[in-house]
Write an enzyme that holds these catalytic residues in place. Structure first.
Site, short mmCIF file in Angstrom:
data_model
loop_
_atom_site.label_atom_id
_atom_site.label_comp_id
_atom_site.label_asym_id
_atom_site.label_seq_id
_atom_site.Cartn_x
_atom_site.Cartn_y
_atom_site.Cartn_z
N LEU A 24 0.83 -1.21 0.00
CA LEU A 24 0.00 0.00 0.00
C LEU A 24 0.86 1.26 0.00
CD1 LEU A 24 -2.74 -1.12 2.55
CD2 LEU A 24 -3.04 -0.75 0.10
N GLY A 25 2.05 1.17 0.55
CA GLY A 25 2.92 2.34 0.56
C GLY A 25 3.95 2.22 1.66
N GLY A 27 5.75 4.50 4.81
CA GLY A 27 5.78 5.71 5.63
C GLY A 27 7.08 5.77 6.39
N VAL A 32 3.63 -0.37 4.51
CA VAL A 32 2.27 -0.84 4.78
C VAL A 32 1.87 -1.79 3.65
CG1 VAL A 32 -0.13 -0.18 5.20
CG2 VAL A 32 1.73 1.34 5.91
N LYS A 46 1.07 -2.85 8.89
CA LYS A 46 2.23 -1.95 8.93
C LYS A 46 3.38 -2.68 9.59
CE LYS A 46 3.12 2.79 9.43
NZ LYS A 46 2.51 4.08 9.66
N ASP A 140 -0.09 11.45 15.93
CA ASP A 140 0.50 11.59 14.60
C ASP A 140 -0.62 11.83 13.60
OD1 ASP A 140 2.60 11.76 12.80
OD2 ASP A 140 2.57 9.62 12.33
N1 LIG Z 1 -5.55 1.04 6.96
C1 LIG Z 1 -5.14 1.37 5.72
N2 LIG Z 1 -5.91 1.10 4.67
C2 LIG Z 1 -5.53 1.42 3.43
N3 LIG Z 1 -4.38 2.02 3.14
C3 LIG Z 1 -3.56 2.34 4.16
C4 LIG Z 1 -3.89 2.02 5.50
N4 LIG Z 1 -2.91 2.46 6.30
C5 LIG Z 1 -2.00 3.02 5.49
N5 LIG Z 1 -2.37 2.94 4.22
C6 LIG Z 1 -1.64 3.46 3.05
O1 LIG Z 1 -0.28 3.12 3.19
C7 LIG Z 1 0.55 4.19 2.80
C8 LIG Z 1 1.59 4.43 3.87
O2 LIG Z 1 0.92 4.69 5.08
P1 LIG Z 1 1.69 5.17 6.37
O3 LIG Z 1 0.73 5.26 7.49
O4 LIG Z 1 2.89 4.35 6.58
O5 LIG Z 1 2.15 6.60 5.87
P2 LIG Z 1 2.60 7.80 6.74
O6 LIG Z 1 1.51 8.13 7.69
O7 LIG Z 1 3.06 8.83 5.79
O8 LIG Z 1 3.85 7.23 7.52
P3 LIG Z 1 4.16 7.23 9.08
O9 LIG Z 1 2.85 7.12 9.79
O10 LIG Z 1 5.01 6.04 9.23
O11 LIG Z 1 4.85 8.51 9.34
C9 LIG Z 1 -0.33 5.37 2.56
O12 LIG Z 1 -0.39 5.58 1.19
C10 LIG Z 1 -1.67 4.99 3.07
O13 LIG Z 1 -2.65 5.45 2.21
#
Ligand SMILES: Nc1ncnc2c1ncn2[C@@H]1O[C@H](COP(=O)(O)OP(=O)(O)OP(=O)(O)O)[C@@H](O)[C@H]1O
Length: 608
Positions: A24-25, A27, A32, A46, A140
């Site tokens: 999904l990506g 962070g 994730v 994650k 966050d």
């Molecule tokens: N529960 C979820 N359902 C769908 N997509 C998700 C979910 N959680 C995260 N993602 C997707 O995963 C990608 C990375 O998410 P992540 O939360 O790691 O990003 P971030 O908030 O920028 O990083 P961090 O929280 O580590 O600082 C994003 O594009 C987000 O849309």
């Protein structure tokens, strides 16, 4: 946009009971993945960049941080389903949300309109209220963690940051983090609580309506400086949201509403929002506002929403064609208010507004007020009124008229009583006790002890002594002080020259001084230039990186240290500045503002 990206070599194919099917990506805290549980339900997993020590206490703290978060229920949260801390690499499993993040959507399609802003405001306030009600905090909250599902916004990453904090993996205020959505107290590390989420809520909404980071996109230290001191421009909000967001962005956490308080205001019967929100969301929001048990989460379908779009998450669409897959409420599709009228972003999508740079119109602190007891120097003339007592001043002496002991009169026969006259006739011609004898030449001293043969001689001697004493006082006390006030150096033997008060900038400060000030608690630093001119009451302060030029006005000072009121335009902040000459030839520059010591900064300036 595809549901997920393909897995890369090295990505896990399974974690615990979960099958990993895509990416999904990534962070800051880890990648994730899209996965499936045993029942086939899609989940987001994650995988944290974190290796917990074998120390059981750290694992307990980490796991414990999720305990409250797992109790969070509600339709506006991507609920935590599982968290594994036992394996080599901890991971957190949450509900998968079918939609982009607010960050992605705004980055691709520009600022959102009023209807999206209000839906986001209510939905995310409901999420935060539910999180706080469960005894958890988010810490966050930001656009990347607001996922725009087809049925409304959902907040993700609940409790991840507190869990990492619990094992010291993500200390608050770390400069490497993007500070844009952090509350002032998170940057200063003082008094961090649930209110930090409310600040982030306001900042996230501001991003949604401007498509710009709420406190600018400069270096993190500059952004932190603005978060601490500046109020962002909220003019992009409709009026009914502006005041609420302004309160959420209060610098003092105690001045912010709680999420329940936000909901009370947002969903007020007499306000415009409640009737435009889905019924289930309003019911949940009002229950959270009242502190009663929210009803079972209801889909957040808007009352008169158009037909639901297909299930796929919204791709970033070229503007030529309507988005058939975008979430009805957040993408380019029209939004429909409760009255059936279109209240959302129109199609074709509105051009991103021509936004001016995010502005910070009001400095947080008003101009510093000098301490109540600070001597206010008026003009040079009044300052020069001689004082017979060299500073530092001794305790105030009583007016001679109030004394119980009569003061011997300088002229025999002029005492207060006959007895006194008699005493004076044999032992007078001494100086009044309050007059310091130091500085009176020895010859004069001897003269004062002579017994006069008659009153005439006494009068003559007294007058002579009086005149000589006056001259001596002027020579020894006042002249050096006048020289100092004019910026001159003190005469030999005048003590102590550095502590002598001045009413204008002394010579020693003259010139332009440059250096860098830092706020150690925030890890923030910024260059400063100050120019002093001897004999002036003001100086120029320049903060080059912020393009601010201000005026320092002397409120109190000595040859060594000046206290000055800084008046400076936005985005810099007024305050009180102390500059002091150091033995190594540098100047110490310290800025402060009353009641907020954590905001202070200081640094060393060198001439040049
Ligand atoms: N529960 C979820 N359902 C769908 N997509 C998700 C979910 N959680 C995260 N993602 C997707 O995963 C990608 C990375 O998410 P992540 O939360 O790691 O990003 P971030 O908030 O920028 O990083 P961090 O929280 O580590 O600082 C994003 O594009 C987000 O849309």
């Amino acid at each position: 946009m595809a549901e997920a990206l393909p897995l890369q070599p090295g990505d896990p194919r399974g974690l615990g009971e979960y099958e990993i099917t895509g990416r999904l990506g990534v962070g800051e805290h880890g990648a994730v993945f899209l996965g499936r549980d045993r029942s086939g339900r899609k989940v987001a997993i994650k995988l944290l960049h974190l290796r917990l020590s074998g120390e059981p206490a750290a694992r307990d703290r980490f796991a414990g941080s999720f305990a409250a978060a797992r109790k969070v229920s509600g339709f506006c949260v991507a609920g935590i389903l599982d968290a594994d801390v036992e394996g080599g690499r901890p991971y957190v499993v949450s509900e998968w949300v079918d939609g982009p993040s607010l960050l992605q959507l705004v980055a691709e399609e520009g600022p959102r309109g009023d209807a999206v802003a209000e839906r986001l405001a209510v939905g995310t306030a409901v999420a935060l209220a539910a999180i706080h009600r469960a005894g958890a905090v988010h810490h966050d909250f930001k656009p990347a963690n607001v996922l725009l599902g087809r049925d409304g916004p959902r907040v993700s990453d609940v409790a991840v940051t507190p869990a990492l904090d619990a094992v010291d993996a993500a200390p608050n205020g770390r400069v490497s983090d993007d500070p844009s959505y952090k509350a002032p107290e998170q940057l200063s590390g003082i008094d961090i609580g649930p209110a930090a989420d409310v600040f982030a809520w306001g900042a996230t909404l501001l991003y949604a309506v401007t498509a710009r980071p709420p406190f600018g996109d400069d270096a993190p230290t500059e952004v932190m400086q603005r978060i601490m001191y500046d109020d962002p421009d909220l003019s992009a909000f409709p009026e009914y949201l502006r005041g609420i967001v302004a309160e959420a962005l209060a610098k003092d956490p105690a001045g912010r509403p709680t999420p329940a308080g936000l909901l009370e205001r947002l969903l007020d019967e007499s306000g415009p929002l409640a009737e435009r929100m889905p019924e289930g969301l309003v019911a949940e929001g009002r229950a959270l506002a009242r502190g009663t048990t929210p009803p079972q989460p209801q889909p957040q379908t808007a009352p008169a929403a158009p037909a639901a779009p297909p299930a796929a998450p919204p791709p970033p669409q070229p503007p030529e064609r309507p988005s058939s897959t975008a979430p009805a409420s957040f993408g380019q599709g029209a939004q429909t208010g409760g009255d059936g009228s279109s209240s959302g972003d129109p199609w074709p999508p509105e051009e991103p507004a021509e936004l001016t740079r995010v502005d910070f119109p009001l400095p947080l602190q008003s101009a510093a007020v000098p301490p109540a007891n600070a001597p206010v120097h008026e003009d040079a003339a009044t300052q020069a009124i001689p004082s017979v007592h060299p500073r530092p001043q001794p305790p105030a002496q009583a007016d001679p008229a109030d004394r119980t002991e009569p003061t011997p009169h300088l002229i025999p026969g002029m005492g207060a009583s006959r007895d006194e006259d008699e005493r004076n006739s044999t032992a007078v011609l001494s100086l009044p006790p309050e007059e310091p004898r130091r500085g009176v030449p020895g010859a004069l001293d001897r003269l004062t002890r002579l017994r006069p043969g008659n009153h005439l001689l006494g009068v003559a001697l007294s007058l002579t002594i009086g005149v000589l004493v006056g001259v001596a006082i002027i020579a020894l006390v006042l002249l050096p002080q006048w020289r100092d006030d004019a910026g001159g150096s003190p005469g030999p033997g005048a003590a102590p020259p550095d502590d002598r008060p001045v009413s204008a900038v002394p010579d020693g400060f003259s010139g332009t001084w440059k250096g860098t000030a830092v706020n150690p608690s925030r890890g923030a630093s910024f260059p400063i230039e100050v120019t002093f001119t001897a004999g002036e009451k003001t100086a120029k302060a320049v903060y080059p990186r912020s393009h601010c030029t201000g005026t320092l006005t002397l409120t109190e000072g000595t040859n060594r240290q000046l206290t000055m009121a800084l008046a400076i335009p936005k985005p810099c902040t007024n305050g009180t500045v102390q500059v002091s000459r150091q033995p190594d030839g540098t100047l110490q520059y310290a800025w402060s503002t009353p009641g907020q010591p954590q905001l202070g900064y200081q640094g060393k300036l060198t001439r040049g």
